[in-house]
Motif scaffolding. Structure first.
Motif, PDB file in Angstrom:
ATOM      1  N   ALA A  57      -2.018  -1.261  -7.436  1.00  0.00           N
ATOM      2  CA  ALA A  57      -1.050  -2.109  -6.174  1.00  0.00           C
ATOM      3  C   ALA A  57      -1.581  -3.327  -5.670  1.00  0.00           C
ATOM      4  O   ALA A  57      -2.777  -3.030  -5.274  1.00  0.00           O
ATOM      5  CB  ALA A  57      -1.398  -0.764  -5.156  1.00  0.00           C
TER       6      ALA A  57
ATOM      7  N   LEU B 242      -2.688  -5.108  -3.374  1.00  0.00           N
ATOM      8  CA  LEU B 242      -3.211  -5.923  -1.845  1.00  0.00           C
ATOM      9  C   LEU B 242      -3.755  -6.304  -2.389  1.00  0.00           C
ATOM     10  O   LEU B 242      -4.946  -6.093  -2.264  1.00  0.00           O
ATOM     11  CB  LEU B 242      -3.232  -3.819  -1.561  1.00  0.00           C
ATOM     12  CG  LEU B 242      -1.818  -2.580  -1.700  1.00  0.00           C
ATOM     13  CD1 LEU B 242      -2.602  -1.219  -1.428  1.00  0.00           C
ATOM     14  CD2 LEU B 242      -1.192  -3.177  -0.532  1.00  0.00           C
TER      15      LEU B 242
ATOM     16  N   PHE C 150      -5.101   4.270  -2.704  1.00  0.00           N
ATOM     17  CA  PHE C 150      -4.382   2.316  -2.871  1.00  0.00           C
ATOM     18  C   PHE C 150      -4.600   2.335  -3.637  1.00  0.00           C
ATOM     19  O   PHE C 150      -4.343   1.079  -2.994  1.00  0.00           O
ATOM     20  CB  PHE C 150      -4.335   2.732  -1.084  1.00  0.00           C
ATOM     21  CG  PHE C 150      -3.896   3.356  -0.386  1.00  0.00           C
ATOM     22  CD1 PHE C 150      -2.948   4.624  -0.184  1.00  0.00           C
ATOM     23  CD2 PHE C 150      -4.760   3.459   0.757  1.00  0.00           C
ATOM     24  CE1 PHE C 150      -2.378   5.469   0.145  1.00  0.00           C
ATOM     25  CE2 PHE C 150      -4.406   4.528   1.426  1.00  0.00           C
ATOM     26  CZ  PHE C 150      -3.121   5.506   1.587  1.00  0.00           C
TER      27      PHE C 150
ATOM     28  N   SER D 286       6.564   5.835  -0.966  1.00  0.00           N
ATOM     29  CA  SER D 286       5.569   4.918  -0.738  1.00  0.00           C
ATOM     30  C   SER D 286       6.192   3.427  -0.758  1.00  0.00           C
ATOM     31  O   SER D 286       6.687   3.773  -1.642  1.00  0.00           O
ATOM     32  CB  SER D 286       3.960   5.136  -0.410  1.00  0.00           C
ATOM     33  OG  SER D 286       3.551   7.040  -0.025  1.00  0.00           O
TER      34      SER D 286
ATOM     35  N   VAL E 135       4.871  -0.582  -1.087  1.00  0.00           N
ATOM     36  CA  VAL E 135       4.020  -1.526  -1.515  1.00  0.00           C
ATOM     37  C   VAL E 135       4.136  -2.579  -2.188  1.00  0.00           C
ATOM     38  O   VAL E 135       6.011  -3.011  -2.942  1.00  0.00           O
ATOM     39  CB  VAL E 135       2.961  -1.477  -2.437  1.00  0.00           C
ATOM     40  CG1 VAL E 135       1.978  -2.520  -3.036  1.00  0.00           C
ATOM     41  CG2 VAL E 135       1.678  -0.189  -2.137  1.00  0.00           C
TER      42      VAL E 135
ATOM     43  N   LEU F 217       1.529  -2.161   3.028  1.00  0.00           N
ATOM     44  CA  LEU F 217       1.697  -0.619   2.141  1.00  0.00           C
ATOM     45  C   LEU F 217       1.969   0.195   3.626  1.00  0.00           C
ATOM     46  O   LEU F 217       1.848  -0.326   4.401  1.00  0.00           O
ATOM     47  CB  LEU F 217      -0.050  -0.326   1.788  1.00  0.00           C
ATOM     48  CG  LEU F 217      -0.019   1.040   1.508  1.00  0.00           C
ATOM     49  CD1 LEU F 217       0.904   1.877   0.529  1.00  0.00           C
ATOM     50  CD2 LEU F 217      -1.762   1.383   1.998  1.00  0.00           C
TER      51      LEU F 217
ATOM     52  N   THR G 135       2.788   3.909   3.714  1.00  0.00           N
ATOM     53  CA  THR G 135       3.687   5.113   3.004  1.00  0.00           C
ATOM     54  C   THR G 135       2.602   6.726   4.473  1.00  0.00           C
ATOM     55  O   THR G 135       2.497   5.861   5.477  1.00  0.00           O
ATOM     56  CB  THR G 135       2.128   5.218   2.562  1.00  0.00           C
ATOM     57  OG1 THR G 135       2.034   7.078   2.065  1.00  0.00           O
ATOM     58  CG2 THR G 135       0.559   4.977   3.483  1.00  0.00           C
TER      59      THR G 135
END
Lengths: 148, 409
Positions: free
Chosen positions: B119, B121, B152, B214, B216, B235, B237
């Motif tokens: 992910a 992030l 995550f 979810s 991203v 993000l 979720t």
């Protein structure tokens, strides 16, 4: 002209000269290397921004839809200059960038070749490949492209 | 025993160094890379973080990974990475699939991936498992929380991504991912959620977790200014589960809980000037956490959370073998209550400093030979908000000392 004025004048000249040096230095460095591609690549020149994107693995295709393969010279001062001038990274930052891609599954490390003649042969024999060699070492088996 | 095994593996990997090159380990077209990372951590005795037994000094602090990837046809790749880590009460060197996906790059501006995907992030989340790829041992915890690594860090689903030239505006790289986050009930994230849903009367342990679909998204913009990159990530979720609560008398109660509408946003800015790299990120989280104890003598609760945090960091490479870095980082349980007074009044925390954490870190990184990294790092901490496991975080001012050795190939 007072001492104060002279000091200001000298400072301006100094800063101007430094600025000029910063502007022309990358151009001067760019003269030490040549960017080569296999003869199947349908371009004669490439922008610095696109070249940077190619060597960072962001631009992956030529205009004829062939995938780009990057080959880099191993441990050379010349490649260090290329990275700093075009890609804006030190060799270690460049390695880390590609290791980032490798350790997240996004790409394989670019092939690294120490010998210039072997690098030229590799580019010549692999369609879509791009590499960097010292100026004047490209030979006729590959195409040299200019940086716009 | 585990620490001994880690040290042996580290030595073996170190001995392999002269025989391997960053691009040399290839079998039948399958590229193999990996890393072995072993550390030692010591924190103030009462505050065990980010390793659950760091207060006593701990070698339960390692990460091992090996990945395999192959280009099947031009533009089509497949690969996977196995990862094991130990952080004391979680990880425990259990081998997990860190990422495993197929990837087809259709053109510069469009590619698709399917499987378990890292992910993106913030500036550094995708690469956070590999210690050798950064200066610091611990990245700032608000953005790169150790107790989020099993949740995550990677999404299971699909994604589209690409790179778009913007002419005079530079270049933009994007990723959009849709899927779920499989979160283990016995893992680090679960311990964090257990702390969240515990009340002054009942200590809870999460027993099951399920996440909803979810999303991203990540945008990286590289303006025409040399060395600058800016990121914006999000993000979105929700997840829920069951838990078992226990009161002080030892009575057990079943519970259900939920983290609803979690929206996380991260803004990042990085500037590279030669060997100097400056970075800063800001993150904010909004969500509602609720827990229901139907048969317990305690009140069910529902609470809106609005945390945030930021950091500034600088690293400088002096030579091929020496790099130094420092950062300052603040994080808050509630960005509308930075003093912590409201959270104390509501009984959510005992002291104002339980509701925030401020961290000053200093790191030295040594690269004695290619593929080998040693680091030494110190943290001066104030506040305890991020200490997820509820036991014994009693000191307002505390420290972390960590050292780590990593071999990559």
């Amino acid at each position: 002209m007072t001492k104060c004025h002279r000091a200001i004048w000298r400072t301006c000249w100094g800063l101007g000269a430094l600025g000029l040096l910063l502007v022309i230095a990358p151009v001067a460095l760019a003269g030490n290397f040549e960017v080569i591609v296999s003869k199947t690549v349908p371009v004669a020149s490439v922008s610095k921004a696109d070249l940077r994107a190619i060597f960072l693995g962001e631009k992956v295709k030529w205009d004829n839809s062939r995938y780009i393969k990057v080959v880099v010279p191993e441990d050379s001062e010349l490649f260090k200059e290329f990275l700093q001038t075009v890609v804006g990274k030190t060799p270690m930052q460049f390695d880390k960038h590609w290791q980032n891609l490798v350790f997240t599954g996004k790409a394989a490390m670019p092939r690294s070749i120490a010998d210039t003649a072997q690098l030229v042969d590799f580019v010549a024999g692999h369609p879509g490949t791009i590499g960097v060699v010292p100026a004047g070492k490209a030979g006729s088996s590959v195409k040299t492209i200019s940086i716009k | 025993m585990k620490a001994g095994l880690s040290i042996v593996l580290l030595c073996v990997a170190g001995m392999m160094y002269p025989a391997v090159d960053a691009s040399a380990l290839e079998v039948e077209g399958v590229e193999i890379h990996g890393f072995v990372s072993q550390g030692f951590i010591q924190s103030t005795k009462e505050n065990n973080f980010p390793v659950s037994n760091s207060g006593k000094g701990s070698f339960n602090f390692n990460d091992f990974a090996i990945n395999f990837s192959k280009e099947l046809t031009p533009g089509l790749r497949v690969g996977m990475q196995l990862l094991a880590m130990d952080r004391g009460s979680y990880g425990r060197d259990k081998v997990t699939i860190d990422w495993a996906y197929g990837d087809y790059r259709i053109t510069d501006w469009l590619g698709v991936r399917g499987g378990k995907i890292k992910a993106p992030l913030g500036l550094y989340n995708e690469s956070r498992d590999n210690d050798a790829l950064r200066t610091f041992i611990f990245l700032p915890q608000n953005q790169y929380y150790e107790y989020d690594r099993d949740s995550f860090n990677a999404i299971t689903g699909g994604s589209i991504y690409g790179s778009v030239p913007l002419g005079r505006g530079g270049r933009a790289n994007y990723q959009v991912q849709v899927g779920t986050f499989p979160i283990e009930a016995g893992g680090a994230s679960a311990k964090n959620y257990s702390a969240f849903i515990s009340t002054p009367d009942i200590t809870s342990t999460v027993t099951d977790i399920s996440t909803e679909t979810s999303v991203v998204h990540h945008l990286e913009w590289r303006p025409p200014v040399e060395g600058v990159r800016a990121t914006f990530s999000g993000l979105h979720t929700s997840f829920r589960g069951t838990a078992v609560g226990q009161d002080v008398l030892g009575n057990s109660f079943d519970a259900t809980w939920k983290f609803a509408n979690l929206h996380r946003y991260l803004f990042g800015l990085e500037y590279t000037w030669g060997d100097l790299i400056l970075a800063s990120e800001y993150q904010l989280d909004d969500y509602t956490v609720s827990a229901d104890y139907p048969n317990a003598p305690t009140q069910s609760f529902s609470s809106k959370q609005s945390g945030d945090g930021w950091y500034v960091s600088g690293t400088y490479r002096f030579t091929d073998w020496l790099e130094a870095g420092a950062y300052y980082h603040e994080t808050y349980a509630d960005r509308k209550d930075r003093s912590g007074a409201r959270l104390v009044a509501s009984g959510y925390v005992d002291n104002p400093w339980n509701a925030w954490q401020k961290d000053t870190a200093l790191t030295l990184r040594f690269d004695p030979v290619p593929h080998v990294v040693f680091k030494i790092e110190g943290h001066l901490e104030e506040g305890t908000w991020l200490i997820a496991e509820t036991s014994g975080a009693e000191k307002k001012n505390w420290f972390i000392f960590a050292t780590k050795a990593t071999v990559t190939f």
